[in-house]
Design a protein around this motif. Structure first.
Motif, short mmCIF file in Angstrom:
data_model
loop_
_atom_site.label_atom_id
_atom_site.label_comp_id
_atom_site.label_asym_id
_atom_site.label_seq_id
_atom_site.Cartn_x
_atom_site.Cartn_y
_atom_site.Cartn_z
N GLY A 1 0.81 -1.21 0.00
CA GLY A 1 0.00 0.00 0.00
C GLY A 1 0.84 1.27 0.00
O GLY A 1 0.33 2.36 0.13
N ALA A 2 2.17 1.11 -0.11
CA ALA A 2 3.06 2.27 -0.12
C ALA A 2 3.92 2.22 -1.38
O ALA A 2 4.23 1.15 -1.89
N SER A 3 4.33 3.39 -1.83
CA SER A 3 5.19 3.45 -3.01
C SER A 3 6.63 3.13 -2.60
O SER A 3 6.97 3.14 -1.42
N ASN A 4 7.45 2.86 -3.59
CA ASN A 4 8.86 2.60 -3.30
C ASN A 4 9.50 3.79 -2.60
O ASN A 4 10.31 3.61 -1.68
N GLU A 5 9.16 4.99 -3.01
CA GLU A 5 9.71 6.20 -2.39
C GLU A 5 9.33 6.28 -0.91
O GLU A 5 10.17 6.60 -0.06
N GLU A 6 8.07 5.98 -0.60
CA GLU A 6 7.63 6.00 0.80
C GLU A 6 8.36 4.94 1.62
O GLU A 6 8.74 5.20 2.77
N LEU A 7 8.56 3.77 1.04
CA LEU A 7 9.26 2.71 1.76
C LEU A 7 10.73 3.07 2.00
O LEU A 7 11.27 2.82 3.07
N ILE A 8 11.36 3.70 1.01
CA ILE A 8 12.76 4.13 1.17
C ILE A 8 12.85 5.21 2.25
O ILE A 8 13.76 5.18 3.09
N ASP A 9 11.93 6.14 2.25
CA ASP A 9 11.91 7.18 3.29
C ASP A 9 11.73 6.57 4.68
O ASP A 9 12.38 6.98 5.64
N GLN A 10 10.84 5.59 4.77
CA GLN A 10 10.59 4.93 6.05
C GLN A 10 11.85 4.18 6.52
O GLN A 10 12.21 4.23 7.70
N LEU A 11 12.53 3.50 5.60
CA LEU A 11 13.75 2.80 5.93
C LEU A 11 14.82 3.77 6.41
O LEU A 11 15.51 3.52 7.40
N GLN A 12 14.97 4.88 5.72
CA GLN A 12 15.96 5.88 6.12
C GLN A 12 15.65 6.42 7.50
O GLN A 12 16.55 6.62 8.33
N SER A 13 14.37 6.64 7.79
CA SER A 13 13.96 7.12 9.10
C SER A 13 14.31 6.11 10.19
O SER A 13 14.80 6.46 11.26
N MET A 14 14.10 4.83 9.88
CA MET A 14 14.43 3.77 10.85
C MET A 14 15.94 3.72 11.09
O MET A 14 16.41 3.55 12.20
N LYS A 15 16.73 3.89 10.01
CA LYS A 15 18.19 3.89 10.14
C LYS A 15 18.63 5.08 10.99
O LYS A 15 19.53 4.96 11.82
N ASP A 16 18.03 6.25 10.75
CA ASP A 16 18.39 7.45 11.51
C ASP A 16 18.06 7.27 12.98
O ASP A 16 18.83 7.70 13.86
N ASP A 17 16.92 6.63 13.29
CA ASP A 17 16.54 6.39 14.68
C ASP A 17 17.52 5.44 15.35
O ASP A 17 17.83 5.57 16.54
N GLY A 18 18.06 4.50 14.61
CA GLY A 18 19.01 3.53 15.16
C GLY A 18 20.35 4.17 15.48
O GLY A 18 21.07 3.71 16.35
N ASP A 19 20.70 5.27 14.80
CA ASP A 19 21.96 5.95 15.06
C ASP A 19 21.94 6.70 16.37
O ASP A 19 22.99 7.01 16.94
N ASP A 20 20.75 7.01 16.90
CA ASP A 20 20.63 7.77 18.14
C ASP A 20 20.94 6.93 19.37
O ASP A 20 21.20 7.48 20.44
N GLU A 21 20.93 5.61 19.23
CA GLU A 21 21.10 4.74 20.38
C GLU A 21 22.52 4.68 20.84
O GLU A 21 23.49 4.79 20.34
#
Length: 62
Positions: A42-62
């Motif tokens: 239900g999401a475009s490739n662009e939305e999925l890539i943005d979501q993945l990048q957001s998850m990666k950025d959140d992981g860097d904060d730990e």
């Protein structure tokens, strides 16, 4: 001996149980599936890539 070292004589003296019964094993082909699996996100490739990048950025904060 340091961490990760072992006494080679211990390796030579280990006994293995070679009297295994074939019925003790697990058949890896018991649940073979020859079909096709598909799913819709239900999401475009662009939305999925943005979501993945957001998850990666959140992981860097730990």
């Amino acid at each position: 001996m340091g961490f990760g070292s072992y006494d080679e004589s211990e390796q030579e003296n280990q006994q293995s149980d070679t009297d295994l019964d074939d019925s003790d094993g697990v058949s890896v082909h018991q649940n073979d599936h020859d079909g096709k699996a598909t799913f819709e996100t239900g999401a475009s490739n662009e939305e999925l890539i943005d979501q993945l990048q957001s998850m990666k950025d959140d992981g860097d904060d730990e």
